[in-house]
Design an enzyme around this catalytic site. Structure first.
Site, short mmCIF file in Angstrom:
data_model
loop_
_atom_site.label_atom_id
_atom_site.label_comp_id
_atom_site.label_asym_id
_atom_site.label_seq_id
_atom_site.Cartn_x
_atom_site.Cartn_y
_atom_site.Cartn_z
N GLU A 72 1.05 -1.34 -0.21
CA GLU A 72 -0.19 -0.06 0.11
C GLU A 72 0.65 1.05 -0.33
OE1 GLU A 72 -1.94 -0.85 3.80
OE2 GLU A 72 -1.50 0.48 4.64
N CYS A 128 3.62 8.47 -0.76
CA CYS A 128 3.94 8.18 0.25
C CYS A 128 4.10 5.88 -0.04
CB CYS A 128 2.88 7.93 2.10
SG CYS A 128 4.02 7.03 3.57
N CYS A 168 6.29 -6.11 8.13
CA CYS A 168 7.70 -5.48 8.26
C CYS A 168 7.86 -6.23 9.75
CB CYS A 168 7.60 -3.78 9.33
SG CYS A 168 9.02 -3.21 9.88
N CYS A 182 6.33 -2.65 15.89
CA CYS A 182 5.78 -1.13 16.69
C CYS A 182 4.67 -1.46 17.05
CB CYS A 182 5.96 0.00 16.03
SG CYS A 182 8.10 0.29 15.47
N CYS A 235 1.37 0.27 15.40
CA CYS A 235 1.68 -0.45 13.34
C CYS A 235 0.94 -1.00 13.59
CB CYS A 235 3.18 0.22 13.50
SG CYS A 235 3.00 -0.31 11.56
N CYS A 248 0.06 3.15 8.05
CA CYS A 248 0.48 1.62 7.28
C CYS A 248 0.34 1.12 7.64
CB CYS A 248 2.29 1.71 7.34
SG CYS A 248 3.01 1.61 8.87
S1 SF4 Z 1 6.12 1.71 12.37
FE1 SF4 Z 1 5.04 -0.04 11.51
S2 SF4 Z 1 6.22 0.06 9.85
FE2 SF4 Z 1 7.55 1.49 10.91
S3 SF4 Z 1 9.28 0.39 11.72
FE3 SF4 Z 1 7.65 0.64 12.98
S4 SF4 Z 1 6.31 -2.03 12.71
FE4 SF4 Z 1 7.80 -1.24 10.96
#
Ligand code: SF4
Length: 330
Positions: A81, A95, A102, A106, A109, A324
């Site tokens: 995306e 973006c 990932c 986090c 996220c 995201c």
């Molecule tokens: S915010 Fe999301 S995409 Fe960015 S590093 Fe942390 S887990 Fe990965």
């Protein structure tokens, strides 16, 4: 859009064919090689077969039309995306994502919750910009800025990110200046050093999100390895080398990192020349909530009074799942 495939097909052709092909793809924004009538029909067919430029994607547009979120379908069936943000001052920022999922997990996220699937190739990153460039062409507009702030950590896919940056900058590519390109990282020191070496004019943004390691590790497990001290040392080296301003991203999450005391603590570590704190209104994921605008303004006031350079970014695209990983994760 894979430039290496294009180079392979055109390897034995006269040099001007590459110029014609790049102009067609990046400047005329054709969606099929058959439209490129300056190329011989045989070559158009070969390119169609070996270097396809069709991009399959779906879009969701916010009510005000300022945010367009795209879900792009890749050849292996993966989905990635990207988001287009149309600013009032005429800028059109794309973006892009650099990984599918990932590995950094986090807490706040949606992408982190998907886990890690794979790195994107440079061509797959470029396709996201191309997708929106084609969309904007319909209204006579252009992509003006590109930010690596979508799914994934750019410095965990550095070679592809660097290659993509170079195509975005290339006069025969998108011809977007370095200062209109930004890379956002959790703060991987080796990546910060490489970027300063390879592309010192590209903007650097660092996700901080907390004023101390204890809270930061809770929000961002990668903070254990990349402590605030290590991150700030890397940023200071970066500034010494580039003399560029660095943006520290700080997501404002209700009751977690937005108190007066935390603002004071943040000011204690972040007041330096060329440091800029960007307070971001949080796009809710699961049970975390965004801070109120009153709280954000109070937090900003405290930082300002302590001499910290600070801005507020009210986040785009809440109703199109603009954080995201919120669309691809569905
Ligand atoms: S915010 Fe999301 S995409 Fe960015 S590093 Fe942390 S887990 Fe990965």
């Amino acid at each position: 859009m894979d430039i290496s495939l294009l180079e392979e097909v055109l390897a034995n052709k006269p040099g001007y064919r590459m110029k014609q092909a790049k102009k067609a793809v990046f400047s005329d924004l054709v969606e099929s090689w058959q439209e490129v009538t300056v190329l011989p029909a045989e070559l158009r067919n070969e390119l169609e077969e070996k270097c396809p430029i069709r991009i399959n994607g779906e879009t969701v547009v916010s009510k005000d039309g300022n945010t367009v979120k795209a879900l792009i379908f890749l050849e292996d069936g993966s989905r990635v995306e990207s988001v287009l943000m149309r600013h009032k001052d005429g800028r059109n920022t794309v973006c892009v994502s650099c990984q599918i999922g990932c590995p950094l997990g986090c807490l706040f996220c949606a992408t982190g919750k998907m886990g890690f699937k794979r790195n994107l190739k440079a061509g797959e990153i470029i396709s996201q910009v191309l997708f929106f460039a084609r969309l904007l062409k319909k209204s006579g507009d252009k992509v003006s800025n590109v930010v690596f702030m979508g799914m994934g950590e750019p410095f965990l896919n550095y070679p592809a990110v660097l290659e993509a940056i170079r195509i975005i900058k290339d006069k025969e590519g998108f011809n977007i200046g370095s200062r209109k390109i930004s890379v956002s990282t959790v703060g991987i020191p080796e990546g910060i050093a490489k970027l300063a070496e390879d592309e010192p004019q590209v903007n650097l943004a660092v996700s901080l999100h907390a004023p101390n390691d204890e809270l930061r590790i809770k929000l961002m497990p990668a903070g254990k390895q990349y402590t605030i001290e290590k991150v700030l040392t890397a940023v200071d080296d970066y500034i010494k080398k580039t003399n560029r301003r660095v943006m520290f991203e700080y997501l404002m999450i209700d009751g977690l990192n937005d108190s007066d005391a935390q603002a004071v603590e943040l000011a204690g570590i972040i007041k330096k020349p060329l440091y800029l704190v960007n307070l971001i209104s949080y796009n809710p994921v699961e049970n975390l909530k965004p801070s109120s605008s009153v709280r954000m303004n109070k937090f900003k006031d405290i930082l300002e009074k302590k001499g910290v350079a600070v801005t507020i970014r009210h986040r785009f695209g809440r109703e199109v799942k603009g954080a995201c990983g919120q669309l691809a994760g569905k």
